[in-house]
Design a protein around this motif. Structure first.
Motif, PDB file in Angstrom:
ATOM      1  N   GLU A 219       0.795  -1.223   0.000  1.00  5.82           N
ATOM      2  CA  GLU A 219       0.000   0.000   0.000  1.00  5.82           C
ATOM      3  C   GLU A 219       0.831   1.279   0.000  1.00  5.82           C
ATOM      4  OE1 GLU A 219       0.735  -1.326   4.148  1.00  5.82           O
ATOM      5  OE2 GLU A 219      -0.112  -2.350   2.422  1.00  5.82           O
ATOM      6  N   ARG A 220       2.073   1.233   0.449  1.00  6.09           N
ATOM      7  CA  ARG A 220       2.907   2.448   0.473  1.00  6.09           C
ATOM      8  C   ARG A 220       4.175   2.292  -0.349  1.00  6.09           C
ATOM      9  NH1 ARG A 220       3.213   5.061   6.218  1.00  6.09           N
ATOM     10  NH2 ARG A 220       3.467   6.889   4.923  1.00  6.09           N
ATOM     11  N   ALA A 221       4.215   1.300  -1.196  1.00  5.50           N
ATOM     12  CA  ALA A 221       5.434   0.991  -1.942  1.00  5.50           C
ATOM     13  C   ALA A 221       5.899   2.165  -2.801  1.00  5.50           C
ATOM     14  CB  ALA A 221       5.233  -0.251  -2.801  1.00  5.50           C
ATOM     15  N   TYR A 222       4.996   2.845  -3.471  1.00  2.48           N
ATOM     16  CA  TYR A 222       5.400   3.956  -4.334  1.00  2.48           C
ATOM     17  C   TYR A 222       5.968   5.112  -3.513  1.00  2.48           C
ATOM     18  CZ  TYR A 222       3.192   1.493  -8.165  1.00  2.48           C
ATOM     19  OH  TYR A 222       2.877   0.553  -9.103  1.00  2.48           O
ATOM     20  N   ASP A 223       5.386   5.376  -2.357  1.00  2.21           N
ATOM     21  CA  ASP A 223       5.926   6.418  -1.483  1.00  2.21           C
ATOM     22  C   ASP A 223       7.332   6.057  -1.013  1.00  2.21           C
ATOM     23  OD1 ASP A 223       3.508   7.735  -1.736  1.00  2.21           O
ATOM     24  OD2 ASP A 223       2.791   7.178   0.266  1.00  2.21           O
ATOM     25  N   ILE A 224       7.532   4.792  -0.664  1.00  2.00           N
ATOM     26  CA  ILE A 224       8.840   4.343  -0.194  1.00  2.00           C
ATOM     27  C   ILE A 224       9.871   4.469  -1.315  1.00  2.00           C
ATOM     28  CG2 ILE A 224      10.159   2.339   0.610  1.00  2.00           C
ATOM     29  CD1 ILE A 224       7.491   1.455   2.031  1.00  2.00           C
ATOM     30  N   VAL A 225       9.529   4.024  -2.504  1.00  2.00           N
ATOM     31  CA  VAL A 225      10.454   4.109  -3.640  1.00  2.00           C
ATOM     32  C   VAL A 225      10.805   5.564  -3.946  1.00  2.00           C
ATOM     33  CG1 VAL A 225      10.695   3.671  -6.118  1.00  2.00           C
ATOM     34  CG2 VAL A 225       9.780   1.891  -4.620  1.00  2.00           C
ATOM     35  N   LEU A 226       9.832   6.451  -3.903  1.00  2.00           N
ATOM     36  CA  LEU A 226      10.101   7.868  -4.153  1.00  2.00           C
ATOM     37  C   LEU A 226      11.050   8.432  -3.094  1.00  2.00           C
ATOM     38  CD1 LEU A 226       9.691  10.472  -5.713  1.00  2.00           C
ATOM     39  CD2 LEU A 226       7.594  10.856  -4.392  1.00  2.00           C
ATOM     40  N   CYS A 227      10.837   8.085  -1.834  1.00  2.49           N
ATOM     41  CA  CYS A 227      11.714   8.585  -0.777  1.00  2.49           C
ATOM     42  C   CYS A 227      13.120   8.000  -0.881  1.00  2.49           C
ATOM     43  CB  CYS A 227      11.099   8.314   0.593  1.00  2.49           C
ATOM     44  SG  CYS A 227       9.680   9.380   0.931  1.00  2.49           S
ATOM     45  N   VAL A 228      13.238   6.738  -1.268  1.00  4.42           N
ATOM     46  CA  VAL A 228      14.561   6.152  -1.521  1.00  4.42           C
ATOM     47  C   VAL A 228      15.272   6.954  -2.605  1.00  4.42           C
ATOM     48  CG1 VAL A 228      15.745   4.160  -2.531  1.00  4.42           C
ATOM     49  CG2 VAL A 228      14.057   3.820  -0.723  1.00  4.42           C
ATOM     50  N   SER A 229      14.568   7.258  -3.676  1.00  9.74           N
ATOM     51  CA  SER A 229      15.153   8.027  -4.770  1.00  9.74           C
ATOM     52  C   SER A 229      15.620   9.399  -4.301  1.00  9.74           C
ATOM     53  CB  SER A 229      14.134   8.163  -5.903  1.00  9.74           C
ATOM     54  OG  SER A 229      14.626   9.003  -6.914  1.00  9.74           O
ATOM     55  N   GLU A 230      14.789  10.079  -3.532  1.00 10.71           N
ATOM     56  CA  GLU A 230      15.147  11.422  -3.060  1.00 10.71           C
ATOM     57  C   GLU A 230      16.351  11.385  -2.121  1.00 10.71           C
ATOM     58  OE1 GLU A 230      14.100  14.213  -4.167  1.00 10.71           O
ATOM     59  OE2 GLU A 230      12.430  13.452  -5.350  1.00 10.71           O
ATOM     60  N   LEU A 231      16.355  10.451  -1.159  1.00 13.02           N
ATOM     61  CA  LEU A 231      17.465  10.392  -0.208  1.00 13.02           C
ATOM     62  C   LEU A 231      18.762   9.948  -0.871  1.00 13.02           C
ATOM     63  CD1 LEU A 231      15.731   8.949   2.987  1.00 13.02           C
ATOM     64  CD2 LEU A 231      16.211  11.344   2.402  1.00 13.02           C
ATOM     65  N   ALA A 232      18.676   9.009  -1.807  1.00 11.24           N
ATOM     66  CA  ALA A 232      19.876   8.571  -2.525  1.00 11.24           C
ATOM     67  C   ALA A 232      20.421   9.693  -3.396  1.00 11.24           C
ATOM     68  CB  ALA A 232      19.563   7.339  -3.367  1.00 11.24           C
ATOM     69  N   THR A 233      19.546  10.421  -4.060  1.00  7.22           N
ATOM     70  CA  THR A 233      19.988  11.557  -4.882  1.00  7.22           C
ATOM     71  C   THR A 233      20.653  12.617  -4.022  1.00  7.22           C
ATOM     72  OG1 THR A 233      18.262  11.145  -6.510  1.00  7.22           O
ATOM     73  CG2 THR A 233      19.224  13.353  -6.479  1.00  7.22           C
ATOM     74  N   ASN A 234      20.055  12.925  -2.860  1.00  9.02           N
ATOM     75  CA  ASN A 234      20.677  13.900  -1.954  1.00  9.02           C
ATOM     76  C   ASN A 234      22.061  13.442  -1.515  1.00  9.02           C
ATOM     77  OD1 ASN A 234      18.510  15.624  -2.077  1.00  9.02           O
ATOM     78  ND2 ASN A 234      17.714  15.122  -0.065  1.00  9.02           N
ATOM     79  N   ALA A 235      22.204  12.152  -1.227  1.00  8.96           N
ATOM     80  CA  ALA A 235      23.515  11.639  -0.824  1.00  8.96           C
ATOM     81  C   ALA A 235      24.532  11.822  -1.945  1.00  8.96           C
ATOM     82  CB  ALA A 235      23.406  10.166  -0.428  1.00  8.96           C
ATOM     83  N   LEU A 236      24.137  11.498  -3.170  1.00 15.42           N
ATOM     84  CA  LEU A 236      25.057  11.641  -4.298  1.00 15.42           C
ATOM     85  C   LEU A 236      25.422  13.091  -4.567  1.00 15.42           C
ATOM     86  CD1 LEU A 236      23.655   9.045  -6.835  1.00 15.42           C
ATOM     87  CD2 LEU A 236      25.891   9.014  -5.728  1.00 15.42           C
ATOM     88  N   VAL A 237      24.455  13.972  -4.497  1.00 16.58           N
ATOM     89  CA  VAL A 237      24.690  15.375  -4.846  1.00 16.58           C
ATOM     90  C   VAL A 237      25.371  16.140  -3.713  1.00 16.58           C
ATOM     91  CG1 VAL A 237      23.515  17.556  -5.418  1.00 16.58           C
ATOM     92  CG2 VAL A 237      22.792  15.426  -6.496  1.00 16.58           C
ATOM     93  N   HIS A 238      24.983  15.865  -2.464  1.00 14.84           N
ATOM     94  CA  HIS A 238      25.445  16.690  -1.347  1.00 14.84           C
ATOM     95  C   HIS A 238      26.316  15.960  -0.327  1.00 14.84           C
ATOM     96  CE1 HIS A 238      22.621  19.715  -2.715  1.00 14.84           C
ATOM     97  NE2 HIS A 238      21.638  18.831  -2.632  1.00 14.84           N
ATOM     98  N   GLY A 239      26.269  14.627  -0.276  1.00 14.08           N
ATOM     99  CA  GLY A 239      26.888  13.940   0.842  1.00 14.08           C
ATOM    100  C   GLY A 239      28.036  13.005   0.525  1.00 14.08           C
ATOM    101  N   VAL A 240      28.404  12.901  -0.739  1.00 20.33           N
ATOM    102  CA  VAL A 240      29.459  11.953  -1.093  1.00 20.33           C
ATOM    103  C   VAL A 240      30.662  12.708  -1.651  1.00 20.33           C
ATOM    104  CG1 VAL A 240      30.047   9.961  -2.500  1.00 20.33           C
ATOM    105  CG2 VAL A 240      27.749  10.170  -1.581  1.00 20.33           C
ATOM    106  N   PRO A 241      31.722  12.823  -0.860  1.00 20.50           N
ATOM    107  CA  PRO A 241      32.944  13.441  -1.378  1.00 20.50           C
ATOM    108  C   PRO A 241      33.531  12.581  -2.498  1.00 20.50           C
ATOM    109  CG  PRO A 241      32.999  13.306   1.028  1.00 20.50           C
ATOM    110  CD  PRO A 241      31.834  12.487   0.552  1.00 20.50           C
ATOM    111  N   PRO A 242      34.354  13.168  -3.354  1.00 24.19           N
ATOM    112  CA  PRO A 242      34.967  12.399  -4.446  1.00 24.19           C
ATOM    113  C   PRO A 242      35.666  11.142  -3.930  1.00 24.19           C
ATOM    114  CG  PRO A 242      35.447  14.731  -4.688  1.00 24.19           C
ATOM    115  CD  PRO A 242      34.764  14.561  -3.354  1.00 24.19           C
ATOM    116  N   GLY A 243      35.459  10.043  -4.627  1.00 23.60           N
ATOM    117  CA  GLY A 243      36.081   8.784  -4.261  1.00 23.60           C
ATOM    118  C   GLY A 243      35.352   7.999  -3.182  1.00 23.60           C
ATOM    119  N   ARG A 244      34.234   8.513  -2.697  1.00 26.59           N
ATOM    120  CA  ARG A 244      33.480   7.827  -1.645  1.00 26.59           C
ATOM    121  C   ARG A 244      32.123   7.411  -2.198  1.00 26.59           C
ATOM    122  NH1 ARG A 244      35.987   8.783   3.476  1.00 26.59           N
ATOM    123  NH2 ARG A 244      34.778   6.970   4.081  1.00 26.59           N
ATOM    124  N   GLY A 245      31.460   6.513  -1.529  1.00 24.88           N
ATOM    125  CA  GLY A 245      30.137   6.043  -1.920  1.00 24.88           C
ATOM    126  C   GLY A 245      29.145   6.265  -0.804  1.00 24.88           C
TER     127      GLY A 245
END
Length: 109
Positions: A12-38
């Motif tokens: 029942e909430r799968a789409y909301d969960i997937v959207l939030c995973v996408s947003e948090l992962a994107t934020n990590a890539l754009v703002h939280g991962v220094p070069p050479g880190r994952g």
């Protein structure tokens, strides 16, 4: 991810969960991962209600926050955490060395 959530009985909430995973992962890539880190993404079943916890661990500094600017302003960014705060039941930021963990939880309805 949809298959995993279905295996856990979370439909029942799968789409909301997937959207939030996408947003948090994107934020990590754009703002939280220094070069050479994952970053690390974890989906965990909540034992007390059958819901789901999403965690994104990164090694960047700083604490993410919902921007105070008017969300109707033009532009592509700045709305990810606003979406997470509206869709998830709870969200927050935890300390990690190095970096932080941004998480959100979805109770089973």
């Amino acid at each position: 991810m949809q298959n995993l959530l279905a295996d856990w009985g979370v439909r029942e909430r799968a789409y909301d969960i997937v959207l939030c995973v996408s947003e948090l992962a994107t934020n990590a890539l754009v703002h939280g991962v220094p070069p050479g880190r994952g970053f690390l993404l974890r989906l965990l079943p909540l034992p007390y209600d059958g819901g789901v916890r999403v965690e994104v661990h990164d090694s960047g500094d700083g604490v993410p926050a919902i921007p105070q600017a008017d969300v109707r302003e033009p532009g592509e960014g700045g709305r990810g955490l606003l979406l997470v705060s509206e869709l998830a039941d709870k969200w927050g930021v935890g300390e990690r060395n190095p970096g932080k963990t941004v998480w959100c939880e979805f109770a089973r309805r």
